[in-house]
Design a protein around this motif. Sequence first.
Motif, PDB file in Angstrom:
ATOM      1  N   LEU A 214       3.819  -7.645  -0.908  1.00 46.83           N
ATOM      2  CA  LEU A 214       2.676  -7.262  -0.078  1.00 46.83           C
ATOM      3  C   LEU A 214       2.843  -5.832   0.433  1.00 46.83           C
ATOM      4  O   LEU A 214       1.890  -5.056   0.455  1.00 46.83           O
ATOM      5  CB  LEU A 214       2.533  -8.224   1.098  1.00 46.83           C
ATOM      6  N   ARG A 215       4.078  -5.472   0.804  1.00 46.79           N
ATOM      7  CA  ARG A 215       4.329  -4.105   1.280  1.00 46.79           C
ATOM      8  C   ARG A 215       4.040  -3.101   0.167  1.00 46.79           C
ATOM      9  O   ARG A 215       3.384  -2.086   0.385  1.00 46.79           O
ATOM     10  CB  ARG A 215       5.787  -3.951   1.728  1.00 46.79           C
ATOM     11  N   THR A 216       4.546  -3.417  -1.042  1.00 43.48           N
ATOM     12  CA  THR A 216       4.349  -2.500  -2.162  1.00 43.48           C
ATOM     13  C   THR A 216       2.858  -2.373  -2.495  1.00 43.48           C
ATOM     14  O   THR A 216       2.333  -1.275  -2.645  1.00 43.48           O
ATOM     15  CB  THR A 216       5.090  -3.024  -3.409  1.00 43.48           C
ATOM     16  N   ARG A 217       2.188  -3.523  -2.581  1.00 48.64           N
ATOM     17  CA  ARG A 217       0.795  -3.525  -3.025  1.00 48.64           C
ATOM     18  C   ARG A 217      -0.107  -2.815  -2.037  1.00 48.64           C
ATOM     19  O   ARG A 217      -1.022  -2.098  -2.380  1.00 48.64           O
ATOM     20  CB  ARG A 217       0.332  -4.968  -3.225  1.00 48.64           C
ATOM     21  N   ARG A 218       0.177  -3.033  -0.720  1.00 45.04           N
ATOM     22  CA  ARG A 218      -0.738  -2.490   0.275  1.00 45.04           C
ATOM     23  C   ARG A 218      -0.215  -1.212   0.923  1.00 45.04           C
ATOM     24  O   ARG A 218      -0.928  -0.596   1.709  1.00 45.04           O
ATOM     25  CB  ARG A 218      -0.974  -3.533   1.359  1.00 45.04           C
ATOM     26  N   GLY A 219       1.044  -0.867   0.647  1.00 44.24           N
ATOM     27  CA  GLY A 219       1.642   0.306   1.290  1.00 44.24           C
ATOM     28  C   GLY A 219       1.610   0.183   2.800  1.00 44.24           C
ATOM     29  O   GLY A 219       1.438   1.161   3.521  1.00 44.24           O
ATOM     30  N   ALA A 220       1.764  -1.040   3.287  1.00 50.24           N
ATOM     31  CA  ALA A 220       1.661  -1.264   4.724  1.00 50.24           C
ATOM     32  C   ALA A 220       2.718  -2.269   5.147  1.00 50.24           C
ATOM     33  O   ALA A 220       3.212  -3.034   4.335  1.00 50.24           O
ATOM     34  CB  ALA A 220       0.272  -1.798   5.077  1.00 50.24           C
ATOM     35  N   SER A 221       3.061  -2.246   6.431  1.00 55.79           N
ATOM     36  CA  SER A 221       4.012  -3.230   6.941  1.00 55.79           C
ATOM     37  C   SER A 221       3.280  -4.553   7.122  1.00 55.79           C
ATOM     38  O   SER A 221       2.048  -4.605   7.164  1.00 55.79           O
ATOM     39  CB  SER A 221       4.595  -2.768   8.268  1.00 55.79           C
ATOM     40  N   ILE A 222       4.069  -5.627   7.228  1.00 53.74           N
ATOM     41  CA  ILE A 222       3.461  -6.943   7.447  1.00 53.74           C
ATOM     42  C   ILE A 222       2.661  -6.928   8.745  1.00 53.74           C
ATOM     43  O   ILE A 222       1.595  -7.514   8.846  1.00 53.74           O
ATOM     44  CB  ILE A 222       4.552  -8.041   7.487  1.00 53.74           C
ATOM     45  N   GLU A 223       3.184  -6.208   9.729  1.00 50.51           N
ATOM     46  CA  GLU A 223       2.455  -6.136  10.992  1.00 50.51           C
ATOM     47  C   GLU A 223       1.096  -5.463  10.809  1.00 50.51           C
ATOM     48  O   GLU A 223       0.086  -5.909  11.355  1.00 50.51           O
ATOM     49  CB  GLU A 223       3.283  -5.370  12.033  1.00 50.51           C
ATOM     50  N   ASP A 224       1.083  -4.365  10.003  1.00 47.38           N
ATOM     51  CA  ASP A 224      -0.203  -3.690   9.742  1.00 47.38           C
ATOM     52  C   ASP A 224      -1.168  -4.639   9.037  1.00 47.38           C
ATOM     53  O   ASP A 224      -2.358  -4.692   9.358  1.00 47.38           O
ATOM     54  CB  ASP A 224       0.024  -2.455   8.857  1.00 47.38           C
ATOM     55  N   ILE A 225      -0.610  -5.383   8.061  1.00 46.14           N
ATOM     56  CA  ILE A 225      -1.459  -6.314   7.320  1.00 46.14           C
ATOM     57  C   ILE A 225      -2.000  -7.387   8.270  1.00 46.14           C
ATOM     58  O   ILE A 225      -3.171  -7.762   8.204  1.00 46.14           O
ATOM     59  CB  ILE A 225      -0.674  -6.963   6.157  1.00 46.14           C
ATOM     60  N   TYR A 226      -1.123  -7.822   9.197  1.00 47.29           N
ATOM     61  CA  TYR A 226      -1.547  -8.813  10.199  1.00 47.29           C
ATOM     62  C   TYR A 226      -2.753  -8.293  10.978  1.00 47.29           C
ATOM     63  O   TYR A 226      -3.770  -8.966  11.101  1.00 47.29           O
ATOM     64  CB  TYR A 226      -0.380  -9.096  11.149  1.00 47.29           C
ATOM     65  N   LYS A 227      -2.615  -7.043  11.458  1.00 44.38           N
ATOM     66  CA  LYS A 227      -3.716  -6.469  12.251  1.00 44.38           C
ATOM     67  C   LYS A 227      -4.983  -6.366  11.419  1.00 44.38           C
ATOM     68  O   LYS A 227      -6.086  -6.653  11.883  1.00 44.38           O
ATOM     69  CB  LYS A 227      -3.325  -5.079  12.767  1.00 44.38           C
ATOM     70  N   GLU A 228      -4.771  -5.969  10.160  1.00 41.63           N
ATOM     71  CA  GLU A 228      -5.921  -5.810   9.265  1.00 41.63           C
ATOM     72  C   GLU A 228      -6.607  -7.153   9.025  1.00 41.63           C
ATOM     73  O   GLU A 228      -7.819  -7.288   9.179  1.00 41.63           O
ATOM     74  CB  GLU A 228      -5.431  -5.239   7.940  1.00 41.63           C
ATOM     75  N   VAL A 229      -5.783  -8.170   8.700  1.00 41.88           N
ATOM     76  CA  VAL A 229      -6.334  -9.492   8.379  1.00 41.88           C
ATOM     77  C   VAL A 229      -7.106 -10.053   9.567  1.00 41.88           C
ATOM     78  O   VAL A 229      -8.263 -10.451   9.447  1.00 41.88           O
ATOM     79  CB  VAL A 229      -5.212 -10.474   7.978  1.00 41.88           C
ATOM     80  N   TYR A 230      -6.480 -10.051  10.753  1.00 44.03           N
ATOM     81  CA  TYR A 230      -7.137 -10.714  11.881  1.00 44.03           C
ATOM     82  C   TYR A 230      -8.161  -9.827  12.552  1.00 44.03           C
ATOM     83  O   TYR A 230      -9.119 -10.323  13.125  1.00 44.03           O
ATOM     84  CB  TYR A 230      -6.100 -11.281  12.850  1.00 44.03           C
ATOM     85  N   GLY A 231      -7.982  -8.487  12.465  1.00 42.91           N
ATOM     86  CA  GLY A 231      -9.030  -7.599  12.943  1.00 42.91           C
ATOM     87  C   GLY A 231     -10.286  -7.839  12.142  1.00 42.91           C
ATOM     88  O   GLY A 231     -11.387  -7.969  12.680  1.00 42.91           O
ATOM     89  N   HIS A 232     -10.094  -7.971  10.828  1.00 40.76           N
ATOM     90  CA  HIS A 232     -11.197  -8.201   9.916  1.00 40.76           C
ATOM     91  C   HIS A 232     -11.880  -9.528  10.215  1.00 40.76           C
ATOM     92  O   HIS A 232     -13.096  -9.623  10.304  1.00 40.76           O
ATOM     93  CB  HIS A 232     -10.655  -8.198   8.486  1.00 40.76           C
ATOM     94  N   VAL A 233     -11.042 -10.545  10.414  1.00 50.38           N
ATOM     95  CA  VAL A 233     -11.581 -11.872  10.663  1.00 50.38           C
ATOM     96  C   VAL A 233     -12.428 -11.888  11.918  1.00 50.38           C
ATOM     97  O   VAL A 233     -13.501 -12.464  11.960  1.00 50.38           O
ATOM     98  CB  VAL A 233     -10.426 -12.899  10.770  1.00 50.38           C
ATOM     99  N   GLU A 234     -11.921 -11.167  12.955  1.00 48.83           N
ATOM    100  CA  GLU A 234     -12.626 -11.226  14.227  1.00 48.83           C
ATOM    101  C   GLU A 234     -13.989 -10.551  14.157  1.00 48.83           C
ATOM    102  O   GLU A 234     -14.933 -10.987  14.793  1.00 48.83           O
ATOM    103  CB  GLU A 234     -11.795 -10.573  15.334  1.00 48.83           C
ATOM    104  N   THR A 235     -14.066  -9.457  13.360  1.00 48.96           N
ATOM    105  CA  THR A 235     -15.345  -8.738  13.337  1.00 48.96           C
ATOM    106  C   THR A 235     -16.326  -9.363  12.355  1.00 48.96           C
ATOM    107  O   THR A 235     -17.476  -8.966  12.308  1.00 48.96           O
ATOM    108  CB  THR A 235     -15.139  -7.262  12.943  1.00 48.96           C
ATOM    109  N   ARG A 236     -15.859 -10.337  11.601  1.00 48.06           N
ATOM    110  CA  ARG A 236     -16.718 -10.924  10.582  1.00 48.06           C
ATOM    111  C   ARG A 236     -17.935 -11.605  11.210  1.00 48.06           C
ATOM    112  O   ARG A 236     -17.832 -12.277  12.218  1.00 48.06           O
ATOM    113  CB  ARG A 236     -15.912 -11.936   9.758  1.00 48.06           C
TER     114      ARG A 236
END
Lengths: 236, 263, 121
Positions: A214-236
């Motif tokens: 996941l880090r390689t594919r997204r170039g992001a830390s798991i924490e960043d991905i966490y923020k992205e995933v749930y930030g996205h979910v909340e604004t949906r």
Amino acid sequence: MSMLVEISDLTKRYITTTALSDVTLDVPEGHIMGLLGPNGSGKTTLMKILAGLVSPTSGSVLVDGMAPGVATKAIVSFLPDVNHLDRWMSVGEAGDFYADFFSDFDRKRFQELLDIMDLSSGQKIGSLSKGMVEKARLSLVFSRRARLYVLDEPFGGLDPLARSQVLDALVANFRTDCSMVLSTQMVADVERFFDDVVFLDRGCVVLSGEAEKLRTRRGASIEDIYKEVYGHVETR
Amino acid sequence: MWKLVRYQLRGRRLLYTIGLITMCALTLYQATRFIGMRDNPVQSAPISMGVPLTMAFFWVLFYAAMTVINIVTYTQDLYGDTGYLVFSLPLRGAEVLGSRIVLLVFDTLVTLLGGMTSVIVLACLAPGLSQQVRPYVGRFLLTGDYWVMCLGVLAVIVSFMAIMFFGVTFGKTLTNSKKHLGSVFSALVVIAVLWASAQLGTLLEMRLFEGVHLTLSPWRNLPFLGLGTQPVQFPLVSPSLFVMLGVLAFAMTSWLMDRKLNL
Amino acid sequence: MEFDDRAPIYAQIMDLIKKWIATGELKVEQQLPSVRDLARQVVVNPNTVQKAYLELEREGYVATQRGMGTFVAGDYHTVDLLRQGLARDIVARYVAGMRSLGYGPEEIATMAAETARKETT
């Protein structure tokens, strides 16, 4: 690689709510899996099912090839997110209790862990601070040579120093013939310990995979991905 | 299962100590009063009799307290945090439930034996009564009918508690709510089961087993009690039915614990 | 140990060990710390360290002897190559940084040489 935990199409419904819907995931032997998600996403329910404390509504759960029950409880070391110890017990008595009921409990290791955590066996659970109770509970759980460790918010009540003590104990005691499933809100502090991560939201798996991929594919830390995933979910 | 019983007893050691010391103190207090009154046999036997009976009443209170504690700890295991410990042990539901029943039987026996001891001790010291009582104590303790009655009462109490436990467990399998919604439901279950049992029992006694009774004379070796020495007719059908329900409740609760738990 | 969580951890552990080899902190044929010890030292999952060791072995920098442990492979020449490679990486980063500030090749070289002289005196 053999799978220690195999979950397929797992659904858990209560009268008014659905805690988990169609969850499918595997935990390979020797892996540490991070179960991530906001409160109410179903992490605790999933862990309780693995510990044999909650019965699934449908779907299948196998721990070392067995459905949760008496046999799996003997090989699963579960840390609930609340204090599960009787307050009248001393730390040492709690150790005796574990040793009496779990044949995989290692008294020597328990003593070593108590030393690392600056606890003594004479202390009463009821008189300990929240952080110390947490350390006592972790010592008990890690003193078992279990096949599967299920840890619900193991770092919740710990200060940064205690957290690093616990992480060190975790690495020092980790074996390749066991697996670990742990949930946490402190993604940044422990993401380097995850082999695999599963993101849950409202009872569904929204993203899962190997942490490094996941880090390689997204170039992001798991924490960043966490923020992205749930930030996205909340604004949906 | 026995390990669990041992830990439960250890957890309650303080409670037992306080309870038993209180009961002993009460008995001793009454006993010293009686000893002080020995030179003054003005008091009539019926009044003396009242003291041991009051003591017996205190023991009933003690038992009631222990029963409430038994139900509360069981409920806490299902609704509270310690249940995560008890139910993550590699034990079958029957063993967990069995340990609770053993504790209950233990409490009942402690109460029965403790109560009997203090009542007999006081009766043997009571002014105006002791002379009548003393010769009969040994014979009374060997009255088979008395012990059969005690056993019957024990069976009914255990069955009642098994039905209570079933109600609490059933409530918990339906909802994972911590707000004791389940306990309200479990109370309803218990009331419904008790009502159904009573109705069915009466029906069976009237239709099928008319006149089936158990005639016991538990007090026959205590002639000074007067009228109490007459044989007593105990119902047999309803209690048997109730005990069967208790056994059924035990089996169903164990099954629920193994298969349907939602902690 | 400071790692960047936005990149794979095992690759950063590989870089760390390569640096140790290049600087002589780990000499040729010297044994690497055990997987568990290194995991505790740098506070990461032991499986990640294991993966880094496997990758290093595949690239030929280390060799695992069954039951003995993992050792630094190669000779003086490979270590030198490794050192040069790391140096080129550092230079490349430096040059890229300077370029983004608008400096030309001559200025970049002069400033680097000046700084180096100041540091040594």
